[in-house]
Design a protein around this motif. Sequence first.
Motif, mmCIF file in Angstrom:
data_model
loop_
_atom_site.group_PDB
_atom_site.id
_atom_site.type_symbol
_atom_site.label_atom_id
_atom_site.label_comp_id
_atom_site.label_asym_id
_atom_site.label_seq_id
_atom_site.Cartn_x
_atom_site.Cartn_y
_atom_site.Cartn_z
ATOM 1 N N PHE A 19 0.844 -1.187 0.000
ATOM 2 C CA PHE A 19 0.000 0.000 0.000
ATOM 3 C C PHE A 19 0.883 1.242 0.000
ATOM 4 C CE2 PHE A 19 -2.748 -3.200 1.799
ATOM 5 C CZ PHE A 19 -3.954 -2.939 1.191
ATOM 6 N N ALA A 20 0.705 2.092 -1.000
ATOM 7 C CA ALA A 20 1.450 3.340 -1.019
ATOM 8 C C ALA A 20 0.608 4.408 -0.343
ATOM 9 C CB ALA A 20 1.755 3.750 -2.450
ATOM 10 N N PRO A 21 1.244 5.285 0.458
ATOM 11 C CA PRO A 21 0.478 6.345 1.087
ATOM 12 C C PRO A 21 -0.061 7.301 0.029
ATOM 13 C CG PRO A 21 2.784 6.393 1.782
ATOM 14 C CD PRO A 21 2.670 5.360 0.734
ATOM 15 N N SER A 22 -1.291 7.691 0.135
ATOM 16 C CA SER A 22 -1.819 8.598 -0.871
ATOM 17 C C SER A 22 -2.828 9.573 -0.314
ATOM 18 C CB SER A 22 -2.487 7.806 -1.991
ATOM 19 O OG SER A 22 -3.703 7.280 -1.516
ATOM 20 N N GLY A 23 -3.324 9.351 0.871
ATOM 21 C CA GLY A 23 -4.371 10.228 1.376
ATOM 22 C C GLY A 23 -5.740 9.827 0.856
ATOM 23 N N GLN A 55 2.056 10.771 5.397
ATOM 24 C CA GLN A 55 0.918 10.788 4.486
ATOM 25 C C GLN A 55 0.103 9.525 4.737
ATOM 26 O OE1 GLN A 55 1.908 10.804 0.352
ATOM 27 N NE2 GLN A 55 -0.035 11.721 -0.216
ATOM 28 N N PRO A 56 -1.199 9.665 4.965
ATOM 29 C CA PRO A 56 -1.962 8.518 5.456
ATOM 30 C C PRO A 56 -2.137 7.384 4.437
ATOM 31 C CG PRO A 56 -3.394 10.423 5.158
ATOM 32 C CD PRO A 56 -2.006 10.887 4.881
#
Lengths: 345, 397
Positions: free
Chosen positions: A84-88, A170-171
């Motif tokens: 999972f990449a942080p992206s908001g 970054q969430p």
Amino acid sequence: MIATIVADATTSYTARSIDFNVSALVDNFWQLTIDGLSYGSIYALVAVGYTLVYGVLRLINFAHSEIFMLGMFGQYVGLQLLGFAPSGNTYNEGMLATVVFLGLAMMFAMATSGAAAVGLERVAYRPLRKRGAKPLIFLITAIGMAFVIQEFIHFVLPRFVDLGGTNAEQPIKLVDPKVEFTVFGAPVTNVTLIIIGSAVVLALATEVLINRTKLGRGIRAVAQDPNTATLMGVSRERIIMLTFLIGGVLAGAAATLYTLKIPSGIIYSGGFILGIKAFSAAVLGGIGNLRGALLGGLILGVAENYGQILFGTEWRDVVAFVLLVLVLMFRPTGILGESLARTRA
Amino acid sequence: MGFAATLALAGCGDRSTDSGTGTETGAAATDLSIQPLVQVDTEGNEVAKTDTAAAASPAGNGSATCAPTTTIAMAGALTGPNAALGINIINGVKLALDEHNKANPGCQVQLGEYDTEGDPQKATQVIPQIISNPNIIGLVGPAFSGETRATGGILSDAGLASLTASATNATLTQSGWQTFFRGLANDDVQGPAVARYMTDTAGFAKVCVVADNSDYGVGLARSVTDTLGPAADPSCAASIKTGDKDFAATVTQVQGASPDAIFYSGYYAEAAPFVQQLRSAGVEATFVSADGVNDPQFVSQAGNSAEGAILSCPCGPAPDQFKSDYEALNGQPPGVYSVEAYDLTTILLTGIDAGQVTRPQVVDYVRNYDGNGLARHYRWNPDGELASALIWIYDVQ
């Protein structure tokens, strides 16, 4: 002239900030109760860590808030390892996969926090215990370790990896809050359900572990009388280590639930106030008392949520601590009393 | 009218399942960014953008000569928790100096970097070092309002021109300092401008003003509330605490009032979770905020929830050429106040090129300066405020 203007401005601001907004409290009573319970469950899980360690060592482990904070980072790194990449933005993985990923994230957080708690005990407290240090020395060490861990994430970690530093991470959002059903007109979201549900399961498991297993009997024995417990063949050092481990694991679980609720809360300073609240919850319920910590957490979460709409949001912490002071004035040992040993069912 | 469309979009969730490593700075995996919309005055009326082609260039005519010791100083937070802003500024200064020195072999102006950590107490130790260095003829800074308040007096006494690219507290120019020049609009301009923009241009009839408890947040909220007048709904005027991440009670309060817009007066660290929680609770009112939130971090942390947000800023947008030159030199994109720092340094450099190389000459030169920069037109009133102070409105798209 200028003085008048300043005075006016100050009064109008003060008047606005200590609103006594009873109608808002009445209108939103159930909504606030449900939100408060979900916060309270998180406080309760963290409070258990304070209370168990206090019960066994008579030590207030102020660094426990940072164990919680490390748990948030643990699940964050774990989710990144899972791809999972942080992206908001919210990932949409489907219900089953999301539950599995959340479970895995919680494992990562529990492992991180558990290991950190045991490590903390090894590095900071055990050497002191061996040298027979006074309780005050433990307390100062605990506070010092809290700062060390915080500043490590703040300044040291970002030099080596892309983590930590001044800004929040970054969430990574797995779940979008969605209203599942309503209770007395107040919406209950899937996030709230997950938080309260997981907290109940974990609290029951801890309760069984402490009160129904051999390990739990050992912990209670050491809490009640360390010397006699040792004579009866209980290894005190092992019990202490396991106590820190249980507290840490629960803090890790709480950290996962917290980031579910507040995805952008992953920051080096994110554990501090929450930790103090959880500690207050433990004292409120009766420090050293497992059920007291759980009850204290729930009460504190709900009370401060009522308080913040009654007096204004910035008074939330004040409400929590005033409540603590009031309860302690009338029941100095907390709502359920202090002893861990006495909580036997 | 455009806002209605943005509003409708703001509610939609997005599906993204890409994997890999993302960076946490900048608006990495979101394709949203903060884009300039329009420049407005205190009445909320649109003002045409300054012609950047007519902007003064630090390169000059290439034949300037000056003493090799000539130095411009920059003072501000270069380390510590608030360093991002100071770094935006110093990198802007560096770009102007770089362009100047490359074009003018006969005039190599030096840069003196002075780190105040943004702390007024540190600044009172650092600024005297700048004053006592005779080679320094002009200062870009101090960066923050607090440190400027603490040191403006001694800078004025020393006769050293101090041009700030970021200190926006309105009272700074009321101290009678002789050498202080503010390169952008102050907080008293921003509040009314954004408030009138909300009521007149965007047509919001009911606005919830939510402020944090910082000096900046309280002051700005007060000026916005005053200008909004009846449009500011007192039933949902709320105050939150800097450092908080959970705004459940405030969200409930705002939701109950169902406003057209929410004005948040504070910084991005709280604004990002706040807007996220508002959208999660189904509040679709336009999110409006000011320069404290005008930061890529806001978009990167709030993700899709930031879409359609309106952000005001006294800072001007960076032109494309500036962006690429800046990034080539500094290895990171320009941030808030980089353009201002570049413009102010350019003003000092054109003074040096025109032979104004003593401190009194530089102060005089700046006081009588009248010309375009990349961000705006620069001409100062005697008190050190810009003659025409304008605000930019940005939106997240």
